[in-house]
Motif scaffolding. Structure first.
Motif, PDB file in Angstrom:
ATOM      1  N   MET A   1       0.830  -1.170   0.000  1.00  0.00           N
ATOM      2  CA  MET A   1       0.000   0.000   0.000  1.00  0.00           C
ATOM      3  C   MET A   1       0.870   1.226   0.000  1.00  0.00           C
ATOM      4  O   MET A   1       1.820   1.319   0.750  1.00  0.00           O
ATOM      5  CB  MET A   1      -0.892   0.036   1.218  1.00  0.00           C
ATOM      6  CG  MET A   1      -1.904  -1.045   1.276  1.00  0.00           C
ATOM      7  SD  MET A   1      -3.083  -0.613   2.493  1.00  0.00           S
ATOM      8  CE  MET A   1      -4.419  -1.513   1.891  1.00  0.00           C
ATOM      9  N   SER A   2       0.496   2.145  -0.800  1.00  0.00           N
ATOM     10  CA  SER A   2       1.274   3.378  -0.880  1.00  0.00           C
ATOM     11  C   SER A   2       0.729   4.389   0.108  1.00  0.00           C
ATOM     12  O   SER A   2      -0.361   4.239   0.651  1.00  0.00           O
ATOM     13  CB  SER A   2       1.242   3.934  -2.297  1.00  0.00           C
ATOM     14  OG  SER A   2      -0.071   4.323  -2.614  1.00  0.00           O
ATOM     15  N   SER A   3       1.461   5.443   0.313  1.00  0.00           N
ATOM     16  CA  SER A   3       1.049   6.470   1.262  1.00  0.00           C
ATOM     17  C   SER A   3      -0.141   7.262   0.744  1.00  0.00           C
ATOM     18  O   SER A   3      -0.872   7.865   1.507  1.00  0.00           O
ATOM     19  CB  SER A   3       2.206   7.405   1.586  1.00  0.00           C
ATOM     20  OG  SER A   3       2.602   8.058   0.388  1.00  0.00           O
ATOM     21  N   GLY A   4      -0.401   7.248  -0.570  1.00  0.00           N
ATOM     22  CA  GLY A   4      -1.534   7.965  -1.159  1.00  0.00           C
ATOM     23  C   GLY A   4      -2.863   7.306  -0.806  1.00  0.00           C
ATOM     24  O   GLY A   4      -3.897   7.947  -0.749  1.00  0.00           O
ATOM     25  N   ASP A   5      -2.839   5.965  -0.571  1.00  0.00           N
ATOM     26  CA  ASP A   5      -4.067   5.251  -0.232  1.00  0.00           C
ATOM     27  C   ASP A   5      -4.530   5.600   1.183  1.00  0.00           C
ATOM     28  O   ASP A   5      -5.711   5.478   1.506  1.00  0.00           O
ATOM     29  CB  ASP A   5      -3.855   3.743  -0.339  1.00  0.00           C
ATOM     30  CG  ASP A   5      -3.644   3.300  -1.779  1.00  0.00           C
ATOM     31  OD1 ASP A   5      -3.064   2.232  -1.954  1.00  0.00           O
ATOM     32  OD2 ASP A   5      -4.101   4.018  -2.691  1.00  0.00           O
ATOM     33  N   SER A   7      -4.355   8.548   2.609  1.00  0.00           N
ATOM     34  CA  SER A   7      -4.825   9.930   2.760  1.00  0.00           C
ATOM     35  C   SER A   7      -6.360   9.952   2.778  1.00  0.00           C
ATOM     36  O   SER A   7      -7.023   9.082   2.244  1.00  0.00           O
ATOM     37  CB  SER A   7      -4.282  10.790   1.633  1.00  0.00           C
ATOM     38  OG  SER A   7      -4.854  10.359   0.416  1.00  0.00           O
ATOM     39  N   VAL A   8      -6.883  10.964   3.391  1.00  0.00           N
ATOM     40  CA  VAL A   8      -8.334  11.113   3.532  1.00  0.00           C
ATOM     41  C   VAL A   8      -8.912  11.637   2.235  1.00  0.00           C
ATOM     42  O   VAL A   8      -8.378  12.581   1.650  1.00  0.00           O
ATOM     43  CB  VAL A   8      -8.640  12.092   4.692  1.00  0.00           C
ATOM     44  CG1 VAL A   8     -10.124  12.279   4.866  1.00  0.00           C
ATOM     45  CG2 VAL A   8      -8.000  11.592   5.973  1.00  0.00           C
ATOM     46  N   TRP A  11     -14.011  14.197  -0.198  1.00  0.00           N
ATOM     47  CA  TRP A  11     -15.401  14.338   0.261  1.00  0.00           C
ATOM     48  C   TRP A  11     -15.509  14.250   1.782  1.00  0.00           C
ATOM     49  O   TRP A  11     -16.380  14.850   2.391  1.00  0.00           O
ATOM     50  CB  TRP A  11     -16.318  13.319  -0.421  1.00  0.00           C
ATOM     51  CG  TRP A  11     -16.009  11.872  -0.103  1.00  0.00           C
ATOM     52  CD1 TRP A  11     -15.173  11.064  -0.777  1.00  0.00           C
ATOM     53  CD2 TRP A  11     -16.561  11.105   0.958  1.00  0.00           C
ATOM     54  NE1 TRP A  11     -15.137   9.816  -0.207  1.00  0.00           N
ATOM     55  CE2 TRP A  11     -16.007   9.816   0.865  1.00  0.00           C
ATOM     56  CE3 TRP A  11     -17.458  11.361   1.978  1.00  0.00           C
ATOM     57  CZ2 TRP A  11     -16.315   8.804   1.757  1.00  0.00           C
ATOM     58  CZ3 TRP A  11     -17.781  10.345   2.854  1.00  0.00           C
ATOM     59  CH2 TRP A  11     -17.204   9.081   2.736  1.00  0.00           C
ATOM     60  N   VAL A  12     -14.589  13.500   2.429  1.00  0.00           N
ATOM     61  CA  VAL A  12     -14.597  13.427   3.895  1.00  0.00           C
ATOM     62  C   VAL A  12     -14.176  14.772   4.470  1.00  0.00           C
ATOM     63  O   VAL A  12     -14.751  15.264   5.441  1.00  0.00           O
ATOM     64  CB  VAL A  12     -13.675  12.285   4.382  1.00  0.00           C
ATOM     65  CG1 VAL A  12     -13.546  12.303   5.888  1.00  0.00           C
ATOM     66  CG2 VAL A  12     -14.180  10.938   3.895  1.00  0.00           C
ATOM     67  N   VAL A  13     -13.165  15.386   3.848  1.00  0.00           N
ATOM     68  CA  VAL A  13     -12.718  16.704   4.301  1.00  0.00           C
ATOM     69  C   VAL A  13     -13.844  17.726   4.115  1.00  0.00           C
ATOM     70  O   VAL A  13     -14.099  18.567   4.980  1.00  0.00           O
ATOM     71  CB  VAL A  13     -11.446  17.128   3.536  1.00  0.00           C
ATOM     72  CG1 VAL A  13     -11.050  18.554   3.871  1.00  0.00           C
ATOM     73  CG2 VAL A  13     -10.324  16.169   3.835  1.00  0.00           C
ATOM     74  N   ASP A  14     -14.571  17.643   2.981  1.00  0.00           N
ATOM     75  CA  ASP A  14     -15.668  18.574   2.723  1.00  0.00           C
ATOM     76  C   ASP A  14     -16.800  18.407   3.734  1.00  0.00           C
ATOM     77  O   ASP A  14     -17.447  19.379   4.121  1.00  0.00           O
ATOM     78  CB  ASP A  14     -16.217  18.370   1.308  1.00  0.00           C
ATOM     79  CG  ASP A  14     -15.247  18.852   0.242  1.00  0.00           C
ATOM     80  OD1 ASP A  14     -14.321  19.617   0.602  1.00  0.00           O
ATOM     81  OD2 ASP A  14     -15.420  18.464  -0.937  1.00  0.00           O
ATOM     82  N   LEU A  15     -17.035  17.175   4.181  1.00  0.00           N
ATOM     83  CA  LEU A  15     -18.091  16.951   5.173  1.00  0.00           C
ATOM     84  C   LEU A  15     -17.729  17.527   6.531  1.00  0.00           C
ATOM     85  O   LEU A  15     -18.586  18.021   7.258  1.00  0.00           O
ATOM     86  CB  LEU A  15     -18.382  15.447   5.321  1.00  0.00           C
ATOM     87  CG  LEU A  15     -19.221  14.803   4.238  1.00  0.00           C
ATOM     88  CD1 LEU A  15     -19.362  13.316   4.503  1.00  0.00           C
ATOM     89  CD2 LEU A  15     -20.587  15.441   4.157  1.00  0.00           C
TER      90      LEU A  15
END
Length: 182
Positions: A1-5, A7-8, A11-15
């Motif tokens: 798994m990469s570090s990009g997977d 990240s949040v 849409w979660v940040v927008d909520l």
């Protein structure tokens, strides 16, 4: 798994942080009571005053209005009941029998439970006015019962003709007898 997977997603940040409300750019004004740029904290601080309690006279007036609504409710159902009875026909079928049964059951039960229908509206100061509403209620139930009687008569179940009572009629004595000759 990469570090990009890990990240949040956006849409979660927008909520978690909704966008700021837009200023009203259109010509349509906001509805009454709608806070345009008032924050929730400011809206809580400027709460509406609690509603004052109605006086006993106002309560009696409201109770009397509601009692009259209950009294006139049976008449509001009559057009639909009459149309249903007319459309069900005059033959003896299960649907027409059920319609006639309900046309008699509902008004009779309404008359029997008149006091229970109006007890929540009664008070010491409006008893005489509630009695008028009760009398109107009973009259409206009688009108509903008359629609049921009309249907039973239309179906031919009421003994309203002379032929329905033949069993109790005496046989006529003839005035003359005719005897054939040989």
């Amino acid at each position: 798994m990469s570090s990009g997977d890990l990240s949040v997603p956006k849409w979660v940040v927008d909520l978690k942080s909704p966008p700021a409300p837009r200023p009203n750019a259109g010509s349509i004004p906001d509805p009454p009571g709608y806070p345009t740029t008032v924050s929730r904290k400011q809206a809580k601080e400027t709460k509406a005053q609690p509603r004052k309690q109605p006086t006993p006279e106002e309560m009696d007036t409201l109770k009397l209005k509601k009692a009259w609504e209950v009294a006139l409710a049976p008449v509001k159902n009559l057009p639909m009941t009459a149309i249903m009875m007319y459309m069900s026909g005059n033959s003896l079928q299960i649907f027409s029998i059920m319609m006639v049964f309900m046309a008699f059951k509902n008004p009779i039960m309404g008359i029997i439970t008149t006091n229970q229908a109006f007890e929540r509206f009664e008070s010491d100061s409006n008893k005489t006015k509630i009695i008028q509403a009760k009398l109107a209620y009973v009259a409206m139930q009688m009108v509903a019962l008359a629609v049921g009687v009309w249907k039973v008569n239309a179906m031919g179940l009421l003994p309203t003709t002379r032929s329905d009572w033949l069993a109790w009629e005496a046989q006529r004595e003839p005035l003359e007898l005719a005897v054939s000759a040989l």
